[in-house]
Design an enzyme around this catalytic site. Structure first.
Site, PDB file in Angstrom:
ATOM      1  CB  ILE A  63       5.972   7.071  51.558  1.00 33.54           C
ATOM      2  CG1 ILE A  63       6.322   5.913  50.595  1.00 33.54           C
ATOM      3  CG2 ILE A  63       4.606   6.887  52.186  1.00 33.54           C
ATOM      4  CD1 ILE A  63       6.420   4.552  51.252  1.00 33.54           C
TER       5      ILE A  63
ATOM      6  CB  VAL B  34       5.223   4.139  44.651  1.00 34.94           C
ATOM      7  CG1 VAL B  34       5.476   3.332  43.381  1.00 34.94           C
ATOM      8  CG2 VAL B  34       5.939   3.497  45.843  1.00 34.94           C
TER       9      VAL B  34
ATOM     10  CD  GLU C 239       0.220  12.590  61.762  1.00 38.11           C
ATOM     11  OE1 GLU C 239       1.059  13.041  60.971  1.00 38.11           O
ATOM     12  OE2 GLU C 239       0.395  12.506  62.992  1.00 38.11           O
TER      13      GLU C 239
ATOM     14  CG  ASN D 177      -3.965   7.486  50.477  1.00 34.54           C
ATOM     15  OD1 ASN D 177      -4.025   6.559  49.660  1.00 34.54           O
ATOM     16  ND2 ASN D 177      -2.931   8.303  50.552  1.00 34.54           N
TER      17      ASN D 177
ATOM     18  CE1 TYR E 198       2.376   4.142  54.853  1.00 35.91           C
ATOM     19  CE2 TYR E 198       0.277   5.220  55.207  1.00 35.91           C
ATOM     20  CZ  TYR E 198       1.554   5.233  54.694  1.00 35.91           C
ATOM     21  OH  TYR E 198       2.009   6.341  54.027  1.00 35.91           O
TER      22      TYR E 198
HETATM   23  C1  LIG Z   1       0.567   4.412  48.821  1.00 39.65           C
HETATM   24  C2  LIG Z   1       1.584   4.002  47.774  1.00 39.65           C
HETATM   25  C3  LIG Z   1       2.972   4.505  48.224  1.00 39.65           C
HETATM   26  C4  LIG Z   1       1.615   2.467  47.661  1.00 39.65           C
HETATM   27  O1  LIG Z   1       2.703   2.109  46.818  1.00 39.65           O
HETATM   28  P1  LIG Z   1       2.674   0.750  45.941  1.00 39.65           P
HETATM   29  O2  LIG Z   1       4.050   0.474  45.492  1.00 39.65           O
HETATM   30  O3  LIG Z   1       1.622   0.847  44.899  1.00 39.65           O
HETATM   31  O4  LIG Z   1       2.200  -0.321  47.050  1.00 39.65           O
HETATM   32  P2  LIG Z   1       2.504  -1.874  47.039  1.00 39.65           P
HETATM   33  O5  LIG Z   1       2.391  -2.372  45.617  1.00 39.65           O
HETATM   34  O6  LIG Z   1       3.775  -2.147  47.752  1.00 39.65           O
HETATM   35  O7  LIG Z   1       1.283  -2.432  47.863  1.00 39.65           O
HETATM   36  C5  LIG Z   1       1.389  -2.619  49.258  1.00 39.65           C
HETATM   37  C6  LIG Z   1       0.110  -3.223  49.773  1.00 39.65           C
HETATM   38  O8  LIG Z   1      -0.949  -2.285  49.662  1.00 39.65           O
HETATM   39  C7  LIG Z   1      -1.994  -2.821  48.858  1.00 39.65           C
HETATM   40  N1  LIG Z   1      -2.422  -1.825  47.889  1.00 39.65           N
HETATM   41  C8  LIG Z   1      -1.626  -1.091  47.076  1.00 39.65           C
HETATM   42  N2  LIG Z   1      -2.386  -0.305  46.286  1.00 39.65           N
HETATM   43  C9  LIG Z   1      -3.682  -0.576  46.613  1.00 39.65           C
HETATM   44  C10 LIG Z   1      -4.919  -0.086  46.153  1.00 39.65           C
HETATM   45  N3  LIG Z   1      -5.007   0.822  45.160  1.00 39.65           N
HETATM   46  N4  LIG Z   1      -6.044  -0.565  46.730  1.00 39.65           N
HETATM   47  C11 LIG Z   1      -5.994  -1.497  47.716  1.00 39.65           C
HETATM   48  N5  LIG Z   1      -4.826  -2.007  48.205  1.00 39.65           N
HETATM   49  C12 LIG Z   1      -3.692  -1.546  47.648  1.00 39.65           C
HETATM   50  C13 LIG Z   1      -1.418  -3.983  48.102  1.00 39.65           C
HETATM   51  O9  LIG Z   1      -2.397  -4.989  47.911  1.00 39.65           O
HETATM   52  C14 LIG Z   1      -0.294  -4.456  48.972  1.00 39.65           C
HETATM   53  O10 LIG Z   1      -0.725  -5.425  49.898  1.00 39.65           O
HETATM   54  P3  LIG Z   1       0.131  -6.782  50.077  1.00 39.65           P
HETATM   55  O11 LIG Z   1       1.565  -6.357  50.281  1.00 39.65           O
HETATM   56  O12 LIG Z   1      -0.469  -7.424  51.270  1.00 39.65           O
HETATM   57  O13 LIG Z   1      -0.069  -7.502  48.790  1.00 39.65           O
HETATM   58  C15 LIG Z   1       1.226   4.579  46.370  1.00 39.65           C
HETATM   59  O14 LIG Z   1      -0.108   4.212  46.064  1.00 39.65           O
HETATM   60  C16 LIG Z   1       1.380   6.073  46.252  1.00 39.65           C
HETATM   61  O15 LIG Z   1       2.493   6.576  46.005  1.00 39.65           O
HETATM   62  N6  LIG Z   1       0.273   6.837  46.430  1.00 39.65           N
HETATM   63  C17 LIG Z   1       0.288   8.291  46.289  1.00 39.65           C
HETATM   64  C18 LIG Z   1       1.050   8.957  47.411  1.00 39.65           C
HETATM   65  C19 LIG Z   1       0.440   8.657  48.764  1.00 39.65           C
HETATM   66  O16 LIG Z   1      -0.762   8.616  48.929  1.00 39.65           O
HETATM   67  N7  LIG Z   1       1.335   8.459  49.755  1.00 39.65           N
HETATM   68  C20 LIG Z   1       0.946   8.173  51.111  1.00 39.65           C
HETATM   69  C21 LIG Z   1       0.706   9.418  51.867  1.00 39.65           C
HETATM   70  S1  LIG Z   1       0.288   9.077  53.574  1.00 39.65           S
END
Ligand SMILES: CC(C)(COP(=O)(O)OP(=O)(O)OC[C@H]1O[C@@H](n2cnc3c(N)ncnc32)[C@H](O)[C@@H]1OP(=O)(O)O)[C@@H](O)C(=O)NCCC(=O)NCCS
Length: 146
Positions: free
Chosen positions: A71, A73, A105, A110, A117
């Site tokens: 996944i 974003v 996983e 991260n 999650y």
């Molecule tokens: C992980 C990822 C998909 C999150 O996407 P996102 O759209 O930024 O996440 P959201 O804005 O929906 O945040 C979801 C929750 O996580 C928390 N969160 C998001 N980014 C965060 C950060 N940098 N630090 C701490 N918490 C965080 C938010 O507070 C939110 O909590 P809430 O819903 O209770 O308010 C994004 O950071 C990403 O694409 N990362 C790189 C790829 C990756 O690591 N994928 C996962 C592989 S296992």
């Protein structure tokens, strides 16, 4: 501006692979997405805004279980709740496909992904030592009953 969610098609793979390449240290190649898009045992969901792909999620399906192997974003759309909305939308699709449990996983370091999650209700069920390479790192294994 709101996001639209839909199943990916072959035409989306170039954009998906570019987002993956910009975000992951061991990026999936286009052919892995091609396989998932064309399979009855997987799907790729994309989130779009104004016709541009902002994020995507891949699920493997072995009812009543599923795995979330990927996944992402896109950087510019992070921190707006899209990851949460994308997964919440996928959970609806998964329920309709008789999926009851999702496994994944995640790298122990991260924090954004773990927060995403955990806030959705995934629980830690163990670790897999040295699961990841580049850099080598343990994986946290998580599950949720949907
Ligand atoms: C992980 C990822 C998909 C999150 O996407 P996102 O759209 O930024 O996440 P959201 O804005 O929906 O945040 C979801 C929750 O996580 C928390 N969160 C998001 N980014 C965060 C950060 N940098 N630090 C701490 N918490 C965080 C938010 O507070 C939110 O909590 P809430 O819903 O209770 O308010 C994004 O950071 C990403 O694409 N990362 C790189 C790829 C990756 O690591 N994928 C996962 C592989 S296992």
């Amino acid at each position: 501006m709101a996001f639209d969610f839909r199943y990916a098609t072959i035409d989306d793979i170039e954009s998906i692979a570019a987002i993956e390449l910009a975000s992951m240290s061991n990026p999936w190649k286009a052919d892995a997405y091609q396989e998932a898009v064309g399979s009855d045992h997987a799907f790729v969901m994309v989130a779009e805004q104004g016709g541009k792909i902002a994020g995507f999620a891949v699920f493997y399906l072995t009812p009543p279980e599923s795995e979330l192997p990927d996944i992402v974003v896109s950087q510019e759309y992070r921190g707006q709740g899209l990851g949460r909305m994308l997964l919440t939308h996928c959970f609806e699709e998964l329920r309709a496909k008789s999926i009851e449990t999702i496994f994944l996983e995640v790298r122990v370091s991260n924090a954004p992904a773990r927060a995403l999650y955990e806030h959705l209700g995934f629980e830690s069920i163990g670790t897999r030592k040295y699961f990841y390479s580049n850099p080598t790192e343990d994986a946290l294994c998580m599950r949720i009953d949907i």
